[in-house]
Design a protein around this motif. Structure first.
Motif, PDB file in Angstrom:
ATOM      1  N   TRP A   9      -1.935   9.135   3.525  1.00 50.08           N
ATOM      2  CA  TRP A   9      -0.931  10.121   3.144  1.00 50.08           C
ATOM      3  C   TRP A   9       0.323  10.051   4.018  1.00 50.08           C
ATOM      4  CZ3 TRP A   9      -1.801  11.894  -1.496  1.00 50.08           C
ATOM      5  CH2 TRP A   9      -3.117  11.957  -1.958  1.00 50.08           C
ATOM      6  N   HIS A  10       0.849   8.829   4.117  1.00 53.58           N
ATOM      7  CA  HIS A  10       2.175   8.714   4.726  1.00 53.58           C
ATOM      8  C   HIS A  10       3.147   9.612   3.974  1.00 53.58           C
ATOM      9  CE1 HIS A  10       5.742   7.185   6.573  1.00 53.58           C
ATOM     10  NE2 HIS A  10       6.193   6.674   5.451  1.00 53.58           N
ATOM     11  N   LEU A  11       2.983   9.649   2.660  1.00 52.65           N
ATOM     12  CA  LEU A  11       3.795  10.530   1.819  1.00 52.65           C
ATOM     13  C   LEU A  11       2.893  11.216   0.797  1.00 52.65           C
ATOM     14  CD1 LEU A  11       6.743   8.070   1.118  1.00 52.65           C
ATOM     15  CD2 LEU A  11       6.769   9.988   2.719  1.00 52.65           C
ATOM     16  N   PHE A  19       3.210  -4.696   9.187  1.00 51.37           N
ATOM     17  CA  PHE A  19       3.331  -3.266   9.477  1.00 51.37           C
ATOM     18  C   PHE A  19       4.718  -2.949  10.010  1.00 51.37           C
ATOM     19  CE2 PHE A  19      -1.219  -3.935   9.689  1.00 51.37           C
ATOM     20  CZ  PHE A  19      -1.769  -2.751   9.191  1.00 51.37           C
ATOM     21  N   SER A  20       5.179  -1.760   9.675  1.00 55.68           N
ATOM     22  CA  SER A  20       6.365  -1.186  10.310  1.00 55.68           C
ATOM     23  C   SER A  20       5.912  -0.067  11.232  1.00 55.68           C
ATOM     24  CB  SER A  20       7.317  -0.614   9.259  1.00 55.68           C
ATOM     25  OG  SER A  20       8.319   0.178   9.873  1.00 55.68           O
ATOM     26  N   PHE A  21       6.569   0.014  12.391  1.00 50.42           N
ATOM     27  CA  PHE A  21       6.345   1.131  13.312  1.00 50.42           C
ATOM     28  C   PHE A  21       7.632   1.942  13.470  1.00 50.42           C
ATOM     29  CE2 PHE A  21       3.479  -2.328  14.895  1.00 50.42           C
ATOM     30  CZ  PHE A  21       2.304  -1.798  14.383  1.00 50.42           C
ATOM     31  N   TYR A  22       8.409   1.986  12.400  1.00 53.33           N
ATOM     32  CA  TYR A  22       9.599   2.845  12.345  1.00 53.33           C
ATOM     33  C   TYR A  22       9.185   4.267  12.743  1.00 53.33           C
ATOM     34  CZ  TYR A  22      13.635   5.177  10.151  1.00 53.33           C
ATOM     35  OH  TYR A  22      14.755   5.948   9.895  1.00 53.33           O
ATOM     36  N   HIS A  80       0.872  -1.178   0.000  1.00 54.86           N
ATOM     37  CA  HIS A  80       0.000   0.000   0.000  1.00 54.86           C
ATOM     38  C   HIS A  80       0.910   1.230   0.000  1.00 54.86           C
ATOM     39  CE1 HIS A  80      -3.147  -2.843   0.720  1.00 54.86           C
ATOM     40  NE2 HIS A  80      -2.841  -3.056   1.979  1.00 54.86           N
ATOM     41  N   LEU A  81       1.475   1.509  -1.165  1.00 57.08           N
ATOM     42  CA  LEU A  81       2.588   2.452  -1.253  1.00 57.08           C
ATOM     43  C   LEU A  81       2.145   3.885  -0.964  1.00 57.08           C
ATOM     44  CD1 LEU A  81       5.644   2.244  -1.861  1.00 57.08           C
ATOM     45  CD2 LEU A  81       5.101   2.942  -4.199  1.00 57.08           C
ATOM     46  N   TYR A  82       2.965   4.565  -0.179  1.00 57.10           N
ATOM     47  CA  TYR A  82       2.768   5.972   0.190  1.00 57.10           C
ATOM     48  C   TYR A  82       1.534   6.189   1.068  1.00 57.10           C
ATOM     49  CZ  TYR A  82       5.976   6.513  -3.805  1.00 57.10           C
ATOM     50  OH  TYR A  82       7.035   6.402  -4.685  1.00 57.10           O
ATOM     51  N   GLY A  83       0.915   5.079   1.516  1.00 51.40           N
ATOM     52  CA  GLY A  83      -0.272   5.192   2.363  1.00 51.40           C
ATOM     53  C   GLY A  83      -1.580   5.017   1.632  1.00 51.40           C
ATOM     54  N   LEU A 137      -0.383 -11.323   1.218  1.00 55.97           N
ATOM     55  CA  LEU A 137       0.196 -10.667   2.391  1.00 55.97           C
ATOM     56  C   LEU A 137       0.304  -9.180   2.098  1.00 55.97           C
ATOM     57  CD1 LEU A 137       1.809 -10.301   5.011  1.00 55.97           C
ATOM     58  CD2 LEU A 137       3.817 -11.222   3.810  1.00 55.97           C
ATOM     59  N   GLU A 138      -0.466  -8.367   2.815  1.00 53.50           N
ATOM     60  CA  GLU A 138      -0.383  -6.922   2.646  1.00 53.50           C
ATOM     61  C   GLU A 138       0.918  -6.389   3.256  1.00 53.50           C
ATOM     62  OE1 GLU A 138      -4.056  -4.772   3.958  1.00 53.50           O
ATOM     63  OE2 GLU A 138      -4.552  -6.797   4.675  1.00 53.50           O
ATOM     64  N   ASP A 139       1.669  -5.635   2.486  1.00 55.99           N
ATOM     65  CA  ASP A 139       2.747  -4.826   3.053  1.00 55.99           C
ATOM     66  C   ASP A 139       2.121  -3.468   3.352  1.00 55.99           C
ATOM     67  OD1 ASP A 139       4.873  -3.133   3.601  1.00 55.99           O
ATOM     68  OD2 ASP A 139       6.197  -4.005   2.091  1.00 55.99           O
ATOM     69  N   ALA A 140       1.704  -3.314   4.614  1.00 54.89           N
ATOM     70  CA  ALA A 140       0.987  -2.115   5.044  1.00 54.89           C
ATOM     71  C   ALA A 140       1.877  -1.182   5.854  1.00 54.89           C
ATOM     72  CB  ALA A 140      -0.236  -2.525   5.859  1.00 54.89           C
ATOM     73  N   ALA A 141       3.181  -1.247   5.604  1.00 53.29           N
ATOM     74  CA  ALA A 141       4.149  -0.486   6.399  1.00 53.29           C
ATOM     75  C   ALA A 141       3.909   1.014   6.362  1.00 53.29           C
ATOM     76  CB  ALA A 141       5.571  -0.788   5.919  1.00 53.29           C
ATOM     77  N   GLN A 142       3.235   1.500   5.300  1.00 48.49           N
ATOM     78  CA  GLN A 142       2.998   2.937   5.149  1.00 48.49           C
ATOM     79  C   GLN A 142       1.516   3.286   5.240  1.00 48.49           C
ATOM     80  OE1 GLN A 142       4.859   4.156   1.451  1.00 48.49           O
ATOM     81  NE2 GLN A 142       6.881   3.504   2.109  1.00 48.49           N
ATOM     82  N   ALA A 143       0.694   2.359   5.703  1.00 44.78           N
ATOM     83  CA  ALA A 143      -0.751   2.546   5.511  1.00 44.78           C
ATOM     84  C   ALA A 143      -1.569   2.305   6.768  1.00 44.78           C
ATOM     85  CB  ALA A 143      -1.240   1.629   4.392  1.00 44.78           C
TER      86      ALA A 143
END
Length: 368
Positions: free
Chosen positions: A282-284, A180-183, A132-135, A155-161
């Protein structure tokens, strides 16, 4: 006046008293690994996403890798990944011994193109990892239909979403699992590295928990060759605090994005496109211009912070030279990585600052 790309200090100090109280609570508990703070956050974040299970892990890359490992994916298997993404998505596949198979995006949204995914499926394909790129959520329903047809893991890569919605449903509840990432710079960010997984598959969740803790369910009894990838109590306590502010922060990001879209219309930039079924967080806020580097330099002269997400497509990284890809193999990804520029955005940015950024962008474009 300068506008930083993201003011992490302001974000965290806005909840400073609560974060300090969380620190003291963990310090005084005497329990620092896989305790009540982690259990509380896992439950709360899973419920927020609309999933039944949450598993805290060390970081977002491990989150992807652990789901794949727990799903039995390994050497000889193929996993479909976006051609344009942060390299962690690819690295997680490689760390399982599987082969990442890049697929180009829908250029308007930067997310996986289901038609191209369908063409990339082979008898060795075992999973699809939409980012889910850029949110902004990927178009999940066609991907889920393909997966059902071919018996694949999604598998969702939801690191930004964190908190984004697809057709009214939150990311983290759309595939069989989500990573998810919580960086610290994420919409929901810890004060160090941290990651998490959501799923409604109880058996999968149990296997992931085993893999994250040395392959053990009972101390010193190891069922599989696992990993040390645990969300620690301190970061979980901080995340429990920061989860309270996530929706308000996402709302401010939406307001900033709307202001940019209004003020930069007709500027010559390619602005983000949002399908009617997507509710991004809108992560980015990512724009495109063929003179990206010159634009960034002129904005820096005006005190406007920008970042490129990302300057080199994964298939062109030295780390993946062994796959034998050449320049031109994924032209959409390559063009995106040459032209994208992320403008300042964050939960503590003001609309006045967005106005200042937009004016600086127009001035910079006029000077190119």
């Amino acid at each position: 006046m300068t506008v930083p790309f993201l003011d992490l200090k302001a974000i965290n100090l806005s909840q400073g008293a609560e974060l300090e109280a969380a620190f003291q609570r963990v310090l005084n508990s005497g329990w620092y690994i896989l305790g009540q703070e982690v259990a509380n956050f896992e439950q709360r974040f899973a419920a927020y996403c609309g999933a039944a299970q949450g598993i805290g892990v060390a970081n977002g890359l491990d989150a992807i890798m652990l789901v794949l490992k727990a799903s039995g994916i390994g050497p000889g298997d193929e996993v479909i990944v976006p051609s344009n993404t942060f390299i962690a998505t690819w690295l997680a596949v490689s760390q399982c011994g599987a082969t990442p198979v890049p697929v180009e995006p829908v250029e308007a949204t930067y997310n996986l193109d289901p038609a191209r995914v369908a063409a990339a499926i082979t008898p060795r394909t075992k999973a699809i990892v939409p980012v889910h790129l850029y949110g902004q959520p990927a178009d999940m329903d066609p991907l889920l239909a393909l997966a059902e047809q071919h018996g694949l893991l999604v598998l969702e890569d939801a690191a930004q979403a964190h908190g984004a919605r697809y057709r009214g449903r939150r990311t983290g509840s759309l595939g069989q699992a989500a990573a998810f990432s919580f960086y610290p710079g994420k919409n929901l960010g810890a004060l160090g590295d941290a990651g998490g997984i959501t799923t409604s598959d109880a058996a999968l969740a149990e296997r992931i928990r085993t893999y994250r803790n040395y392959g053990s369910q009972q101390k010193y009894h190891n069922l599989v060759q696992g990993f040390n990838s645990r969300l620690d109590e301190m970061q979980a306590a901080f995340l429990n605090v920061k989860l309270e502010a996530l929706d308000a922060g996402n709302a401010q990001r939406r307001a900033i994005a709307a202001r940019y879209t209004e003020l930069l219309a007709g500027s010559g930039l390619l602005l983000p496109h949002v399908p009617d079924w997507a509710e991004p967080v809108w992560h980015l806020y990512v724009v495109r211009h063929p003179q990206r580097d010159a634009l960034a330099a002129k904005l820096a002269e005006q005190g406007i912070g920008t970042i490129v997400h990302y300057p080199i497509a994964p298939h062109m990284q030295q780390a993946y030279a062994a796959l034998g890809f050449q320049e031109g193999d994924f032209p959409i990804a390559e063009a995106i990585h040459r032209e994208v520029l992320s403008l300042p955005i964050g939960p503590h940015m003001t609309l006045a600052q967005a106005d200042q950024v937009a004016a600086a962008v127009r001035a910079a474009l006029a000077a190119l």
